[in-house]
Design a protein around this motif. Structure first.
Motif, PDB file in Angstrom:
ATOM      1  N   PRO A 153      47.768  33.792  35.933  1.00 16.77           N
ATOM      2  CA  PRO A 153      46.692  34.268  35.037  1.00 16.77           C
ATOM      3  C   PRO A 153      45.768  33.144  34.576  1.00 16.77           C
ATOM      4  O   PRO A 153      44.552  33.343  34.449  1.00 16.77           O
ATOM      5  N   ALA A 154      46.323  31.960  34.326  1.00 11.67           N
ATOM      6  CA  ALA A 154      45.492  30.827  33.927  1.00 11.67           C
ATOM      7  C   ALA A 154      44.581  30.405  35.073  1.00 11.67           C
ATOM      8  O   ALA A 154      43.420  30.034  34.855  1.00 11.67           O
ATOM      9  N   SER A 155      45.083  30.445  36.303  1.00 14.58           N
ATOM     10  CA  SER A 155      44.273  30.090  37.467  1.00 14.58           C
ATOM     11  C   SER A 155      43.122  31.070  37.649  1.00 14.58           C
ATOM     12  O   SER A 155      41.989  30.670  37.955  1.00 14.58           O
ATOM     13  N   VAL A 156      43.392  32.356  37.459  1.00 16.80           N
ATOM     14  CA  VAL A 156      42.333  33.365  37.567  1.00 16.80           C
ATOM     15  C   VAL A 156      41.287  33.153  36.470  1.00 16.80           C
ATOM     16  O   VAL A 156      40.078  33.227  36.715  1.00 16.80           O
ATOM     17  N   ALA A 157      41.749  32.868  35.247  1.00 18.42           N
ATOM     18  CA  ALA A 157      40.825  32.639  34.133  1.00 18.42           C
ATOM     19  C   ALA A 157      39.950  31.425  34.398  1.00 18.42           C
ATOM     20  O   ALA A 157      38.729  31.453  34.148  1.00 18.42           O
ATOM     21  N   MET A 158      40.547  30.348  34.905  1.00 18.25           N
ATOM     22  CA  MET A 158      39.781  29.137  35.213  1.00 18.25           C
ATOM     23  C   MET A 158      38.726  29.426  36.259  1.00 18.25           C
ATOM     24  O   MET A 158      37.549  29.071  36.104  1.00 18.25           O
ATOM     25  N   TYR A 159      39.119  30.067  37.360  1.00 15.02           N
ATOM     26  CA  TYR A 159      38.203  30.343  38.460  1.00 15.02           C
ATOM     27  C   TYR A 159      37.048  31.221  37.981  1.00 15.02           C
ATOM     28  O   TYR A 159      35.877  30.954  38.280  1.00 15.02           O
ATOM     29  N   THR A 160      37.370  32.266  37.249  1.00 16.45           N
ATOM     30  CA  THR A 160      36.347  33.187  36.779  1.00 16.45           C
ATOM     31  C   THR A 160      35.372  32.496  35.839  1.00 16.45           C
ATOM     32  O   THR A 160      34.154  32.691  35.919  1.00 16.45           O
ATOM     33  N   GLU A 161      35.889  31.648  34.972  1.00 17.35           N
ATOM     34  CA  GLU A 161      35.042  30.913  34.043  1.00 17.35           C
ATOM     35  C   GLU A 161      34.155  29.908  34.771  1.00 17.35           C
ATOM     36  O   GLU A 161      32.985  29.733  34.439  1.00 17.35           O
ATOM     37  N   GLU A 162      34.691  29.262  35.769  1.00 18.70           N
ATOM     38  CA  GLU A 162      33.964  28.213  36.482  1.00 18.70           C
ATOM     39  C   GLU A 162      32.968  28.777  37.482  1.00 18.70           C
ATOM     40  O   GLU A 162      31.821  28.321  37.577  1.00 18.70           O
ATOM     41  N   VAL A 163      33.384  29.765  38.265  1.00 21.85           N
ATOM     42  CA  VAL A 163      32.571  30.253  39.379  1.00 21.85           C
ATOM     43  C   VAL A 163      31.710  31.455  38.990  1.00 21.85           C
ATOM     44  O   VAL A 163      30.658  31.694  39.575  1.00 21.85           O
ATOM     45  N   GLY A 164      32.182  32.215  37.998  1.00 21.75           N
ATOM     46  CA  GLY A 164      31.398  33.354  37.550  1.00 21.75           C
ATOM     47  C   GLY A 164      31.831  34.689  38.111  1.00 21.75           C
ATOM     48  O   GLY A 164      31.295  35.737  37.731  1.00 21.75           O
ATOM     49  N   VAL A 165      32.804  34.693  39.006  1.00 24.32           N
ATOM     50  CA  VAL A 165      33.377  35.924  39.551  1.00 24.32           C
ATOM     51  C   VAL A 165      34.887  35.745  39.638  1.00 24.32           C
ATOM     52  O   VAL A 165      35.389  34.628  39.719  1.00 24.32           O
ATOM     53  N   SER A 166      35.606  36.854  39.639  1.00 23.15           N
ATOM     54  CA  SER A 166      37.055  36.775  39.759  1.00 23.15           C
ATOM     55  C   SER A 166      37.452  36.474  41.202  1.00 23.15           C
ATOM     56  O   SER A 166      36.824  36.972  42.142  1.00 23.15           O
ATOM     57  N   PRO A 167      38.516  35.687  41.410  1.00 26.75           N
ATOM     58  CA  PRO A 167      38.991  35.428  42.770  1.00 26.75           C
ATOM     59  C   PRO A 167      39.862  36.553  43.306  1.00 26.75           C
ATOM     60  O   PRO A 167      40.272  36.522  44.467  1.00 26.75           O
ATOM     61  N   VAL A 168      40.160  37.542  42.484  1.00 28.03           N
ATOM     62  CA  VAL A 168      41.030  38.653  42.876  1.00 28.03           C
ATOM     63  C   VAL A 168      40.156  39.888  43.053  1.00 28.03           C
ATOM     64  O   VAL A 168      39.533  40.364  42.097  1.00 28.03           O
ATOM     65  N   VAL A 169      40.098  40.401  44.273  1.00 26.61           N
ATOM     66  CA  VAL A 169      39.251  41.546  44.588  1.00 26.61           C
ATOM     67  C   VAL A 169      40.085  42.617  45.276  1.00 26.61           C
ATOM     68  O   VAL A 169      40.731  42.362  46.304  1.00 26.61           O
ATOM     69  N   ASP A 170      40.093  43.807  44.679  1.00 21.59           N
ATOM     70  CA  ASP A 170      40.747  44.973  45.299  1.00 21.59           C
ATOM     71  C   ASP A 170      42.190  44.695  45.709  1.00 21.59           C
ATOM     72  O   ASP A 170      42.626  45.064  46.808  1.00 21.59           O
TER      73      ASP A 170
END
Length: 278
Positions: A153-170
């Motif tokens: 969950p922390a990795s997803v939060a970091m990625y989303t905050e940094e890149v602007g989209v979630s790395p988890v899709v469908d």
């Protein structure tokens, strides 16, 4: 018909490619790690590597896979690479690397590929080869395999905050697999407080020259308390002792908070990156 010396590289070119990558220990690290692990075979890499120059005098590289990465590419080389790939349907998720080369490529590719989601044209490339003078957080440690579900969950939060989209899709598990691979490879660090990640960072790229840090993140409720500085000091200290002779990273120029952390940890500027995100 192409009149410039651009060609698709293969395993027979590996020694020449590695010599060129040695000239760019920080800017070429992402490509160097992949070449070291899988050579230049398109089948093994799921990517193509193009070279600019003669067989005896390779001048520049262009990695084309999930990312488009130019290495040591001057104006003539970037023009040649762009002319070669502009007519192809874009499959990469970003263009990343030396800022001048990336922006020259993007100027030529944009008319064919359309607008990007974000363009970050100034990302200082930093490196450190001595242990930080600041104190390291003794509670920052390597994440264990049993803790992947805590880190994710922390990795997803970091990625989303940094890149602007979630790395988890469908329901795609690719990003979770990436997090698991980093943990199992002894590349993921974290400090846990009450069973949750308070600080994290990963060694996303490792070569014989450097360990490149990515994914640095502090939970919002712990920001401003010095966790990032002490945490990065712990990561740098362990990486220098255990992994590589230097630690490197690139950071957005507008992220003044992160830049102060890296300055305190002894990083110096060794170049400038740019990233075009699709």
């Amino acid at each position: 018909m192409l009149t410039v010396p651009v060609r698709l590289l293969a395993d027979i070119d590996r020694a020449t490619v590695e010599r060129l990558l040695d000239l760019e220990p920080y800017a070429g690290a992402q490509v160097a790690e992949r070449v070291e692990a899988g050579g230049l075979s398109r089948r093994r890499q799921e990517a193509r590597v193009f070279g600019y120059g003669t067989r005896r005098q390779l001048e520049a590289l262009c990695w084309l896979g999930a990312n488009l990465i130019p290495v040591r590419a001057g104006p003539a080389a970037t023009a040649a690479f762009a002319d070669l790939i502009a007519s192809e349907v874009r499959t990469c998720s970003s263009i990343v690397g030396d800022a001048d080369a990336v922006m020259r490529l993007w100027d030529r590719l944009r008319p064919e590929w359309g607008d990007a989601r974000d363009v970050r044209d100034c990302q200082p490339l930093l490196a450190a080869d001595t242990e930080p003078a600041v104190a390291a957080d003794p509670q920052v440690r390597l994440v264990q395999a049993s803790e992947v579900d805590l880190l994710f969950p922390a990795s997803v939060a970091m990625y989303t905050e940094e890149v602007g989209v979630s790395p988890v899709v469908d329901g795609d598990t690719g990003y979770r697999d990436r997090v698991r691979d980093l943990v199992c490879g002894g590349r993921a660090y974290a400090r846990f407080i009450d069973g949750r990640v308070a600080f994290k960072a990963e060694l996303a790229v490792i070569t014989r020259h450097t360990a490149q840090v990515q994914g640095v993140w502090t939970a919002p409720e712990y920001r401003g308390q010095g966790l990032a500085t002490a945490g990065m000091a712990a990561v740098v200290r362990d990486a220098l002792r255990r992994v590589a002779p230097s630690v490197s990273l690139y950071v957005n120029d507008f992220n003044s908070t992160a830049r102060r952390v890296y300055d305190r940890c002894g990083f110096r500027r060794v170049g400038t990156f740019a990233t075009v995100l699709f």
